[in-house]
Design a protein around this motif. Sequence first.
Motif, PDB file in Angstrom:
ATOM      1  N   GLU A   3      56.398 -31.719  -2.491  1.00  0.00           N
ATOM      2  CA  GLU A   3      56.950 -32.044  -3.804  1.00  0.00           C
ATOM      3  C   GLU A   3      56.455 -33.405  -4.280  1.00  0.00           C
ATOM      4  O   GLU A   3      56.289 -34.331  -3.491  1.00  0.00           O
ATOM      5  CB  GLU A   3      58.472 -32.026  -3.744  1.00  0.00           C
ATOM      6  CG  GLU A   3      59.055 -30.660  -3.381  1.00  0.00           C
ATOM      7  CD  GLU A   3      60.574 -30.650  -3.400  1.00  0.00           C
ATOM      8  OE1 GLU A   3      61.173 -31.710  -3.692  1.00  0.00           O
ATOM      9  OE2 GLU A   3      61.153 -29.585  -3.134  1.00  0.00           O
ATOM     10  N   PHE A   4      56.250 -33.504  -5.591  1.00  0.00           N
ATOM     11  CA  PHE A   4      55.777 -34.741  -6.206  1.00  0.00           C
ATOM     12  C   PHE A   4      56.732 -35.149  -7.322  1.00  0.00           C
ATOM     13  O   PHE A   4      57.636 -34.410  -7.693  1.00  0.00           O
ATOM     14  CB  PHE A   4      54.346 -34.540  -6.747  1.00  0.00           C
ATOM     15  CG  PHE A   4      53.322 -34.324  -5.673  1.00  0.00           C
ATOM     16  CD1 PHE A   4      52.548 -35.367  -5.215  1.00  0.00           C
ATOM     17  CD2 PHE A   4      53.161 -33.068  -5.106  1.00  0.00           C
ATOM     18  CE1 PHE A   4      51.608 -35.174  -4.213  1.00  0.00           C
ATOM     19  CE2 PHE A   4      52.223 -32.857  -4.104  1.00  0.00           C
ATOM     20  CZ  PHE A   4      51.451 -33.911  -3.656  1.00  0.00           C
ATOM     21  N   GLN A   5      56.507 -36.330  -7.849  1.00  0.00           N
ATOM     22  CA  GLN A   5      57.339 -36.846  -8.929  1.00  0.00           C
ATOM     23  C   GLN A   5      57.345 -35.891 -10.112  1.00  0.00           C
ATOM     24  O   GLN A   5      56.367 -35.173 -10.379  1.00  0.00           O
ATOM     25  CB  GLN A   5      56.812 -38.216  -9.389  1.00  0.00           C
ATOM     26  CG  GLN A   5      56.923 -39.306  -8.342  1.00  0.00           C
ATOM     27  CD  GLN A   5      58.327 -39.832  -8.188  1.00  0.00           C
ATOM     28  OE1 GLN A   5      59.192 -39.623  -9.049  1.00  0.00           O
ATOM     29  NE2 GLN A   5      58.602 -40.518  -7.087  1.00  0.00           N
ATOM     30  N   ASP A   6      58.463 -35.855 -10.826  1.00  0.00           N
ATOM     31  CA  ASP A   6      58.628 -35.045 -12.038  1.00  0.00           C
ATOM     32  C   ASP A   6      58.549 -33.544 -11.772  1.00  0.00           C
ATOM     33  O   ASP A   6      58.176 -32.757 -12.651  1.00  0.00           O
ATOM     34  CB  ASP A   6      57.602 -35.439 -13.115  1.00  0.00           C
ATOM     35  CG  ASP A   6      57.913 -36.805 -13.729  1.00  0.00           C
ATOM     36  OD1 ASP A   6      59.016 -37.331 -13.470  1.00  0.00           O
ATOM     37  OD2 ASP A   6      57.050 -37.334 -14.450  1.00  0.00           O
ATOM     38  N   GLY A   7      58.890 -33.147 -10.553  1.00  0.00           N
ATOM     39  CA  GLY A   7      59.110 -31.736 -10.285  1.00  0.00           C
ATOM     40  C   GLY A   7      57.899 -30.886 -10.007  1.00  0.00           C
ATOM     41  O   GLY A   7      57.999 -29.658 -10.003  1.00  0.00           O
ATOM     42  N   LEU A   8      56.745 -31.471  -9.757  1.00  0.00           N
ATOM     43  CA  LEU A   8      55.578 -30.670  -9.420  1.00  0.00           C
ATOM     44  C   LEU A   8      55.566 -30.377  -7.923  1.00  0.00           C
ATOM     45  O   LEU A   8      55.886 -31.242  -7.106  1.00  0.00           O
ATOM     46  CB  LEU A   8      54.290 -31.390  -9.803  1.00  0.00           C
ATOM     47  CG  LEU A   8      52.990 -30.627  -9.520  1.00  0.00           C
ATOM     48  CD1 LEU A   8      52.034 -30.728 -10.704  1.00  0.00           C
ATOM     49  CD2 LEU A   8      52.310 -31.131  -8.253  1.00  0.00           C
ATOM     50  N   THR A   9      55.198 -29.140  -7.554  1.00  0.00           N
ATOM     51  CA  THR A   9      55.067 -28.781  -6.145  1.00  0.00           C
ATOM     52  C   THR A   9      53.699 -28.163  -5.888  1.00  0.00           C
ATOM     53  O   THR A   9      53.114 -27.507  -6.764  1.00  0.00           O
ATOM     54  CB  THR A   9      56.150 -27.780  -5.697  1.00  0.00           C
ATOM     55  OG1 THR A   9      55.986 -26.550  -6.404  1.00  0.00           O
ATOM     56  CG2 THR A   9      57.539 -28.327  -5.951  1.00  0.00           C
ATOM     57  N   LEU A  10      53.190 -28.393  -4.690  1.00  0.00           N
ATOM     58  CA  LEU A  10      51.955 -27.785  -4.236  1.00  0.00           C
ATOM     59  C   LEU A  10      52.234 -27.014  -2.954  1.00  0.00           C
ATOM     60  O   LEU A  10      52.783 -27.568  -2.000  1.00  0.00           O
ATOM     61  CB  LEU A  10      50.884 -28.838  -3.971  1.00  0.00           C
ATOM     62  CG  LEU A  10      50.317 -29.596  -5.180  1.00  0.00           C
ATOM     63  CD1 LEU A  10      49.318 -30.637  -4.715  1.00  0.00           C
ATOM     64  CD2 LEU A  10      49.675 -28.636  -6.169  1.00  0.00           C
ATOM     65  N   THR A  11      51.863 -25.746  -2.935  1.00  0.00           N
ATOM     66  CA  THR A  11      51.959 -24.922  -1.741  1.00  0.00           C
ATOM     67  C   THR A  11      50.545 -24.701  -1.221  1.00  0.00           C
ATOM     68  O   THR A  11      49.664 -24.245  -1.956  1.00  0.00           O
ATOM     69  CB  THR A  11      52.611 -23.562  -2.046  1.00  0.00           C
ATOM     70  OG1 THR A  11      53.922 -23.788  -2.571  1.00  0.00           O
ATOM     71  CG2 THR A  11      52.716 -22.716  -0.784  1.00  0.00           C
ATOM     72  N   VAL A  12      50.309 -25.041   0.035  1.00  0.00           N
ATOM     73  CA  VAL A  12      48.972 -24.930   0.618  1.00  0.00           C
ATOM     74  C   VAL A  12      48.723 -23.479   1.027  1.00  0.00           C
ATOM     75  O   VAL A  12      49.535 -22.866   1.723  1.00  0.00           O
ATOM     76  CB  VAL A  12      48.818 -25.870   1.824  1.00  0.00           C
ATOM     77  CG1 VAL A  12      47.411 -25.758   2.418  1.00  0.00           C
ATOM     78  CG2 VAL A  12      49.092 -27.313   1.413  1.00  0.00           C
ATOM     79  N   LEU A  13      47.580 -22.943   0.608  1.00  0.00           N
ATOM     80  CA  LEU A  13      47.194 -21.556   0.890  1.00  0.00           C
ATOM     81  C   LEU A  13      46.029 -21.456   1.869  1.00  0.00           C
ATOM     82  O   LEU A  13      45.783 -20.392   2.441  1.00  0.00           O
ATOM     83  CB  LEU A  13      46.811 -20.849  -0.407  1.00  0.00           C
ATOM     84  CG  LEU A  13      47.848 -20.849  -1.537  1.00  0.00           C
ATOM     85  CD1 LEU A  13      47.267 -20.209  -2.788  1.00  0.00           C
ATOM     86  CD2 LEU A  13      49.131 -20.147  -1.117  1.00  0.00           C
ATOM     87  N   SER A  14      45.298 -22.538   2.066  1.00  0.00           N
ATOM     88  CA  SER A  14      44.123 -22.571   2.933  1.00  0.00           C
ATOM     89  C   SER A  14      43.847 -24.028   3.259  1.00  0.00           C
ATOM     90  O   SER A  14      44.167 -24.909   2.434  1.00  0.00           O
ATOM     91  CB  SER A  14      42.915 -21.948   2.221  1.00  0.00           C
ATOM     92  OG  SER A  14      41.720 -22.131   2.928  1.00  0.00           O
ATOM     93  N   PRO A  15      43.297 -24.320   4.455  1.00  0.00           N
ATOM     94  CA  PRO A  15      42.810 -23.435   5.512  1.00  0.00           C
ATOM     95  C   PRO A  15      43.858 -23.238   6.603  1.00  0.00           C
ATOM     96  O   PRO A  15      44.890 -23.896   6.608  1.00  0.00           O
ATOM     97  CB  PRO A  15      41.625 -24.217   6.072  1.00  0.00           C
ATOM     98  CG  PRO A  15      42.105 -25.654   5.996  1.00  0.00           C
ATOM     99  CD  PRO A  15      42.902 -25.725   4.712  1.00  0.00           C
TER     100      PRO A  15
END
Length: 362
Positions: free
Chosen positions: A144-156
Amino acid sequence: MLRIEMLPAAQGDALWIEYGEEAHPRRILVDGGTKTSWPSGLKARVESLPTAERSFELLIVTHVDADHIDGALALLRDDSLDAKFGDVWFNGWRHLPDTPLESLGPVEGELLTDALVTRQIPWNDAFGGRAVGVNVEGALPRKEFQDGLTLTVLSPYAQQLANLKPVWNKVVREAGLEPGEPAEQTPTEPLPEDLEHLGPDGLPDVPALAATPFKADTAEANGSTIAVLLEHDGMSAVLCGDAFPTVVLTSVERFLEERGTDSLVTDAFKLPHHGSHANISKELLEAIDTRRFLFSSNGSHTRHPHPESVARALVTTAPGSSLFFNYRTHFNEAWDEQELKRDFHYGTVYPNQGAAGLTVDL
């Protein structure tokens, strides 16, 4: 607000992402393009900001490949730009399986690693300094990052990083990342090539192209790509670098199981490996439900996007999709034919005449 700019990056990637408040956006950068595209691409875009605003929540360097890493390296080493980074995601030699830190040599401690270490830039901090990647079991990594952004890792996965280890020195040298060894220059202009599988009307034969047998990419560097699902304020995008389609598909299927849904509905899909026929499979396209397909390449060196990939996208998506290109080239302009767009119910978006780079507002 969520916006993706596909900066001019020659045959490579340089994705400038802004999100949050329009007046004061936060920024994420994914790759930096080539050495030749750096001055008019990423560097010019950074210079367009006041010095006080040249900060990024995150820089992702997806993998060791010159058309992704050269501009990122130039950015990290250009102290005059005074760019700041909350974190940098990059899997170097130290992140490959069973690699002690003290084993770093002249190649293993390549130029990007040197730039991160000597400038004391945060490096994979979100992962405790360990590799950015996906475990075989458990939930997919989600940051999770500021202001509600999320990153889900798909690879590797660990296997792709393990496969890279035996060829690391070769890959680093080919990418021009060994100290004192610049990368070979690649052409900046597309080379002419006749489009195969033309129909009787002279247009691409979409069904024939889509039916071309799929032969998967096996390049170890591409397999090690960091690919992510970005989500913010009800909008999302899948950003694949040069990732293997089987790897991304495995993670997408796990994601769907976690969310309890049948398909990944996303606002944009930055297709893997610039539209290579070896990285875009029918199975991956069927698992990702999108109306925006993003292609980043000027076609030089690798002649991307391959027509088979574009055709596969068109026959697996619902009517109303659009193809976004950050260059207009010999290799993609055929898809702008009105007859094709009418028959397959899609649209196209290109840069303005004589320009390069494209902004996609989600």
